[in-house]
Design an enzyme around this catalytic site. Structure first.
Site, PDB file in Angstrom:
ATOM      1  N   GLY A 129       1.279  -1.289   0.020  1.00 24.55           N
ATOM      2  CA  GLY A 129       0.439  -0.156  -0.031  1.00 24.55           C
ATOM      3  C   GLY A 129       0.595   0.936   0.632  1.00 24.55           C
TER       4      GLY A 129
ATOM      5  N   ASN B  49       1.990   2.865  -2.519  1.00 23.38           N
ATOM      6  CA  ASN B  49       1.256   3.945  -3.706  1.00 23.38           C
ATOM      7  C   ASN B  49       0.384   4.615  -3.330  1.00 23.38           C
ATOM      8  OD1 ASN B  49       2.982   4.287  -6.118  1.00 23.38           O
ATOM      9  ND2 ASN B  49       3.029   1.692  -5.636  1.00 23.38           N
TER      10      ASN B  49
ATOM     11  N   LEU C 260      -5.862  -9.542 -12.251  1.00 21.91           N
ATOM     12  CA  LEU C 260      -6.392  -9.083 -14.351  1.00 21.91           C
ATOM     13  C   LEU C 260      -7.984  -8.864 -14.379  1.00 21.91           C
ATOM     14  CD1 LEU C 260      -5.224  -8.060 -17.058  1.00 21.91           C
ATOM     15  CD2 LEU C 260      -6.232 -10.564 -17.239  1.00 21.91           C
TER      16      LEU C 260
ATOM     17  N   ASN D   7      -3.288   1.573 -14.258  1.00 17.02           N
ATOM     18  CA  ASN D   7      -2.248   0.850 -12.964  1.00 17.02           C
ATOM     19  C   ASN D   7      -0.626   1.398 -13.072  1.00 17.02           C
ATOM     20  OD1 ASN D   7      -1.386  -1.597 -12.153  1.00 17.02           O
ATOM     21  ND2 ASN D   7      -0.122  -1.547 -13.993  1.00 17.02           N
TER      22      ASN D   7
ATOM     23  N   HIS E 180       2.945  -0.075 -13.107  1.00 16.05           N
ATOM     24  CA  HIS E 180       4.030  -0.513 -13.422  1.00 16.05           C
ATOM     25  C   HIS E 180       5.175  -0.445 -13.051  1.00 16.05           C
ATOM     26  CE1 HIS E 180       5.199  -4.561 -15.521  1.00 16.05           C
ATOM     27  NE2 HIS E 180       5.912  -4.027 -15.660  1.00 16.05           N
TER      28      HIS E 180
ATOM     29  N   ASP F 110      -1.086  -5.095 -18.416  1.00 17.76           N
ATOM     30  CA  ASP F 110       0.072  -3.669 -18.665  1.00 17.76           C
ATOM     31  C   ASP F 110       0.017  -3.290 -20.308  1.00 17.76           C
ATOM     32  OD1 ASP F 110       2.358  -6.182 -16.952  1.00 17.76           O
ATOM     33  OD2 ASP F 110       0.719  -3.946 -16.240  1.00 17.76           O
TER      34      ASP F 110
HETATM   35  C1  GRF Z   1       4.308  -1.466  -6.467  1.00 21.48           C
HETATM   36  O1  GRF Z   1       5.450  -1.676  -6.996  1.00 21.48           O
HETATM   37  C2  GRF Z   1       3.585  -1.378  -8.325  1.00 21.48           C
HETATM   38  O2  GRF Z   1       4.470  -0.980  -9.083  1.00 21.48           O
HETATM   39  C3  GRF Z   1       3.273  -2.984  -8.082  1.00 21.48           C
HETATM   40  O3  GRF Z   1       2.951  -3.267  -7.044  1.00 21.48           O
HETATM   41  C4  GRF Z   1       3.802  -2.588  -6.113  1.00 21.48           C
HETATM   42  C5  GRF Z   1       2.795  -2.359  -5.189  1.00 21.48           C
HETATM   43  O4  GRF Z   1       3.352  -2.112  -3.997  1.00 21.48           O
HETATM   44  N1  GRF Z   1       1.930  -2.648  -9.223  1.00 21.48           N
HETATM   45  P1  GRF Z   1       2.396  -1.026  -3.228  1.00 21.48           P
HETATM   46  O5  GRF Z   1       1.333  -2.084  -2.560  1.00 21.48           O
HETATM   47  O6  GRF Z   1       2.019   0.148  -3.253  1.00 21.48           O
HETATM   48  O7  GRF Z   1       3.273  -0.485  -1.620  1.00 21.48           O
END
Ligand code: GRF
Length: 213
Positions: A12, A14, A93, A108, A110, A151
């Site tokens: 979490g 992000n 997905l 998303n 990535h 992606d």
């Molecule tokens: C991140 O590296 C993101 O790019 C990928 O999954 C990870 C999620 O990390 N899709 P978090 O759960 O946000 O810490």
């Protein structure tokens, strides 16, 4: 108010970056109205609950088919005024029903510079391992719109990170998260909420601040 639904599966960080930018006023008139996790007991769940955000666990394994899972996600959002779905580490997905219902309204993040090191099976630490194995000198993160594949939707923002000689996959992952992902994901949300993004086929066109008037 521009309303987000954030889908998570793990740490979490992000989600936290979005919460922090909302709290510090960088993301104005933007709210996270609900968080959906693909499994119980994640750190992302704790972050959502600490922020007082409505939280749901939607486990794919509890549905007899991808269609049923797709329907359940679509139903959960159907009576909520969500403007944008943000996949922040979501490991499933999305089905065609949800993607269609939110065409060009799902993004998303990535952890590579797409089209490098992406696609089915390249998630978590794996894109970073692949980058080191290939010997690239730049890696980074990408925010893209989501379509029916992994992606492959139109790219919106990318931010590069230098790969260092002594990088391990874990060190590179940490730097990509901190110096790329957690910067471009809030930026992307702000641009979309401001109506600054137009999708033209495979490409996105980013309008200048005053172009949209
Ligand atoms: C991140 O590296 C993101 O790019 C990928 O999954 C990870 C999620 O990390 N899709 P978090 O759960 O946000 O810490």
């Amino acid at each position: 108010m521009f309303r987000l639904a954030v889908f998570v599966s793990g740490g979490g960080t992000n989600l936290q970056a979005l919460l922090d930018r909302i709290a510090d006023g960088t993301l104005e008139n933007i709210s996270i109205d609900l968080v959906i996790a693909s499994k119980p007991g994640t750190r992302a769940q704790q972050r959502a609950e600490q922020a007082g955000i409505e939280f749901f666990v939607m486990e794919r394994s509890r549905y007899e088919s991808t269609e049923a899972f797709d329907q359940a996600l679509t139903d959960l959002l159907a009576d909520r005024p969500v403007d944008l779905i943000v996949l922040a580490g979501f490991m499933c997905l999305l089905g065609p029903q949800l993607v269609q219902a939110y065409r060009n309204r799902i993004i998303n993040i990535h952890p590579s510079l797409i089209p490098a090191f992406c696609g089915h099976g390249l998630y978590g630490i794996r894109p970073h391992q692949a980058a080191l194995e290939y010997g690239v000198k730049l890696s980074g993160a990408t925010v893209h719109f989501v379509d029916e594949q992994y992606d492959t939707g139109p790219i919106l923002l990318q931010k590069s990170v230098i790969v260092r000689n002594d990088d391990t996959a874990e060190l590179l992952q940490k730097r990509v998260m901190e110096e790329a992902e957690q910067i471009i994901l809030p930026q992307a949300v702000r641009m979309i909420a401001a109506g600054q993004v137009r999708i033209e086929g495979r490409r996105t066109v980013i309008l200048e601040e005053n172009e949209n008037d």
